[in-house]
Write an enzyme that holds these catalytic residues in place. Sequence first.
Site, PDB file in Angstrom:
ATOM      1  N   CYS A 133       0.829  -1.217   0.000  1.00  0.00           N
ATOM      2  CA  CYS A 133       0.000   0.000   0.000  1.00  0.00           C
ATOM      3  C   CYS A 133       0.860   1.262   0.000  1.00  0.00           C
ATOM      4  O   CYS A 133       1.368   1.677   1.043  1.00  0.00           O
ATOM      5  CB  CYS A 133      -0.924  -0.008   1.212  1.00  0.00           C
ATOM      6  N   CYS A 136      -0.414   4.132   2.155  1.00  0.00           N
ATOM      7  CA  CYS A 136      -0.221   3.945   3.595  1.00  0.00           C
ATOM      8  C   CYS A 136       1.244   4.151   3.982  1.00  0.00           C
ATOM      9  O   CYS A 136       1.533   4.737   5.018  1.00  0.00           O
ATOM     10  CB  CYS A 136      -0.612   2.531   4.025  1.00  0.00           C
ATOM     11  N   ASP A 137       2.167   3.646   3.191  1.00  0.00           N
ATOM     12  CA  ASP A 137       3.558   3.528   3.639  1.00  0.00           C
ATOM     13  C   ASP A 137       4.579   4.375   2.874  1.00  0.00           C
ATOM     14  O   ASP A 137       5.742   4.432   3.277  1.00  0.00           O
ATOM     15  CB  ASP A 137       3.998   2.048   3.566  1.00  0.00           C
TER      16      ASP A 137
END
Length: 314
Positions: A133, A136-137
Site C-alpha cells: 500500500c 499507507c507507507d
Amino acid sequence: MAYKTIIIGTGPAGLTSAIYLARANMEPLVIEGWQPGGQLTTTTEVENFPGFPDGILGSELMSNMRKQAQRFGATFKTGSVKSVDFSNRPYTLDVEGLGQLQAESIIISTGASAKYLGIPGEQDNIGRGVSTCATCDGFFFRGKKIIVVGGGDSAMEEAVFLTRFASEVRLVHRREELRASKIMQDRARQNDKIVWSLNRTPLEVAATGMGLQGLKVRNNETGEEELLETDGLFVTIGHTPNTGFLGGQVDTDEQGYIVVKPGTTETNIPGVFACGDVQDRQYRQAITAAGSGCMAALDCERFLESLAHEAVHA
Ligand code: NAP
C-alpha cells in the site's frame, strides 16, 4: 431477531447496495471489516468516478457513500465474518466481535486483497520495508530508493505516486510488455524518477534485520541473478477475492471469485447475492463495483418482496 438483509463489506459495492436498500426501507445492517471503505481507501485520487470532474480522494468518496447510506437508515457494525451457515433461512453469520447474526438475505461485497509474490524474505519484512500500500507507507521512504513490482495499472499508479517521496523508483516487471493501459504507462514513462527493470523475475527479498538490502531477481534475457538495491519494496501484482470465510457454501470459480448468474448478482443460494470485486475478475473498477452493488440491492429487494408475498398467501 433476523434482519431483513445483511451486507458484508463496505467498499463501493456494499455501500451502494446499502444506499439503495436503506432508501427502500429494508433497514440493512452493514458489517464493516477492519479496512472499512475497501481498496479505495488505500488509493489516492480517484479521477475516473463520474461526477467528480476534478477528481476526489478515495477515502472521501467512501466516507461520502457511507454518510449517504446512514442518512437513509442503514446501520453499521464493525466485525469480521468468520463463517456462514447458508443451509437454512434465516441465514446465520458468525461474526468476530458481534457473535451470531441472522438475516433473510445476504449481500456479499467483501472485495479482494492484495496478492504477494510468495518469495523468501517477503512475509518476514512486511512493515519493515515490504508493503502492498503506497498511500499507507510511501511517506516512510522519503529520500530513499523504492522498488515497485508489477506491470499493471496499479504498479504504474503506485510508482508515480511514490516518486513524491523516493529519490528513485525502480519498476520491476517479469515481462518486456506492460499490462497497464497506455495512459498509465505514459505517465510512468514520462516521470524521470522512475527507472525500469523489465524482464526480471523476483526471487528473494534480501534483508539484514535492520532493513532491506534489495530484491534479488533473475534477468530473463541472460538468465543471471542480480541484486537490485532498495530501501522499500511495494508489491502491486493484483488481488485475490475475499471468499475464504464462505467455507465453500457459495459457488466460486477456480480463483475463488463468486460465480453469479449472468446479468444478475444471484449466487447459487437463493437470497444470497454478490457484488463488487469479490465476483468480478474482469473490470474491477469503483464504478463497476458501485453499479453491481445497485444491482444486488434491486435483486435483494425483489427477493424480500417475494418472501413477503409468499407469507401473505401461505
Ligand atoms: P493486474 O492488471 O492483474 O496486473 C498485475 C500485474 O502483476 C501484471 O503485470 C502481472 O504480470 C504481475 N504479476 C502477477 N503475479 C505476479 C507474480 N507472481 N510475480 C511477478 N509479477 C506478477 O492488476 P492491477 O494492476 O492491480 O489492476 C487490476 C485492475 O484494476 C485492472 O483492471 C486495472 O486496469 C484496474 N486499475 C485501474 C487504475 C486506474 O485506471 N487508475 C488503477 C489501478 C488499477 P503479467 O503482466 O506478466 O501477468
